[in-house]
Design an enzyme around this catalytic site. Structure first.
Site, PDB file in Angstrom:
ATOM      1  N   ASP A  31       9.339   5.795 -16.238  1.00 55.23           N
ATOM      2  CA  ASP A  31       8.795   7.041 -16.788  1.00 55.23           C
ATOM      3  C   ASP A  31       7.390   7.265 -16.223  1.00 55.23           C
ATOM      4  O   ASP A  31       6.580   6.331 -16.159  1.00 55.23           O
ATOM      5  CB  ASP A  31       8.750   6.953 -18.323  1.00 55.23           C
ATOM      6  CG  ASP A  31       8.594   8.319 -18.967  1.00 55.23           C
ATOM      7  OD1 ASP A  31       9.529   8.769 -19.659  1.00 55.23           O
ATOM      8  OD2 ASP A  31       7.528   8.953 -18.777  1.00 55.23           O
ATOM      9  N   ASN A  86      16.939  11.778 -26.803  1.00 52.22           N
ATOM     10  CA  ASN A  86      16.527  12.958 -27.550  1.00 52.22           C
ATOM     11  C   ASN A  86      17.452  14.120 -27.217  1.00 52.22           C
ATOM     12  O   ASN A  86      17.790  14.338 -26.053  1.00 52.22           O
ATOM     13  CB  ASN A  86      15.082  13.325 -27.191  1.00 52.22           C
ATOM     14  CG  ASN A  86      14.110  12.208 -27.525  1.00 52.22           C
ATOM     15  OD1 ASN A  86      14.268  11.532 -28.530  1.00 52.22           O
ATOM     16  ND2 ASN A  86      13.109  12.005 -26.675  1.00 52.22           N
ATOM     17  N   GLY A  92      12.370  16.319 -29.326  1.00 53.52           N
ATOM     18  CA  GLY A  92      11.523  15.766 -28.273  1.00 53.52           C
ATOM     19  C   GLY A  92      12.129  15.799 -26.883  1.00 53.52           C
ATOM     20  O   GLY A  92      11.556  15.235 -25.954  1.00 53.52           O
ATOM     21  N   HIS A  99      19.199  11.538 -20.622  1.00 52.10           N
ATOM     22  CA  HIS A  99      18.558  10.303 -20.153  1.00 52.10           C
ATOM     23  C   HIS A  99      18.336   9.399 -21.351  1.00 52.10           C
ATOM     24  O   HIS A  99      17.968   9.846 -22.433  1.00 52.10           O
ATOM     25  CB  HIS A  99      17.234  10.610 -19.452  1.00 52.10           C
ATOM     26  CG  HIS A  99      16.339  11.538 -20.210  1.00 52.10           C
ATOM     27  ND1 HIS A  99      16.525  12.900 -20.210  1.00 52.10           N
ATOM     28  CD2 HIS A  99      15.273  11.297 -21.017  1.00 52.10           C
ATOM     29  CE1 HIS A  99      15.607  13.466 -20.970  1.00 52.10           C
ATOM     30  NE2 HIS A  99      14.835  12.512 -21.491  1.00 52.10           N
ATOM     31  N   HIS A 101      16.112   6.527 -22.861  1.00 49.70           N
ATOM     32  CA  HIS A 101      14.819   5.857 -22.737  1.00 49.70           C
ATOM     33  C   HIS A 101      15.036   4.390 -23.090  1.00 49.70           C
ATOM     34  O   HIS A 101      15.571   4.081 -24.165  1.00 49.70           O
ATOM     35  CB  HIS A 101      13.815   6.417 -23.744  1.00 49.70           C
ATOM     36  CG  HIS A 101      13.398   7.836 -23.511  1.00 49.70           C
ATOM     37  ND1 HIS A 101      12.194   8.170 -22.942  1.00 49.70           N
ATOM     38  CD2 HIS A 101      14.010   9.004 -23.792  1.00 49.70           C
ATOM     39  CE1 HIS A 101      12.080   9.488 -22.889  1.00 49.70           C
ATOM     40  NE2 HIS A 101      13.172  10.027 -23.405  1.00 49.70           N
TER      41      HIS A 101
END
Ligand code: 5GP
Ligand code: ZN
Length: 113
Positions: A31, A86, A92, A99, A101
């Site tokens: 990220d 999300n 968010g 994706h 996280h």
């Protein structure tokens, strides 16, 4: 590949990223604005804008996403970590290509903000 999708372009190598994992189906990268010492984004190469756009035919693809997360966590020497996905701006989501996280390397609280 969807036009004007940031993560399609990153997965295709058209926009640079720090690769953590890559195969024919998935791409993972660090990220750009990490929220933890380890913060990796794992994407299917297939463009799905939101998790609610997935259909039953995507079951294997979505299950595989979790297994890739396990593999990367091991690669990053993480035993404790958080996986987050999300869906929608109020939750968010800011990039509309699903994706996962993978975050680790610090303590987390629950519920998240
Ligand atoms: P979301 O908010 O959609 O769940 O997560 C999007 C994530 O993508 C954010 O954590 C953000 O920092 C990251 N991000 C946004 N643009 C880029 C980029 O160009 N490169 C990388 N590596 N990460 C990005
Ligand atoms: Zn995309």
């Amino acid at each position: 590949m969807a036009e004007n999708c940031l993560f399609c372009k990153i997965a295709a190598g058209e926009i640079p990223s720090t690769q953590v994992y890559s195969d024919d189906t998935y791409y993972a990268f660090r990220d750009i604005n990490p929220g933890a010492p380890t913060h990796v984004l794992i994407v299917p190469r297939k463009h799905i804008a939101r998790i609610t756009d997935a259909d039953p035919g995507d079951a294997e693809l979505l299950g595989g996403l979790m297994l890739i997360a396990n593999k990367i966590a091991a690669q990053e020497h993480l035993t404790d970590f958080r996986l987050a996905l999300n869906c929608g701006p109020h939750a968010g989501q800011s990039v509309f290509h699903i994706h996962l996280h993978l975050m680790g390397g610090r303590d987390f609280s629950w519920p998240p903000g």
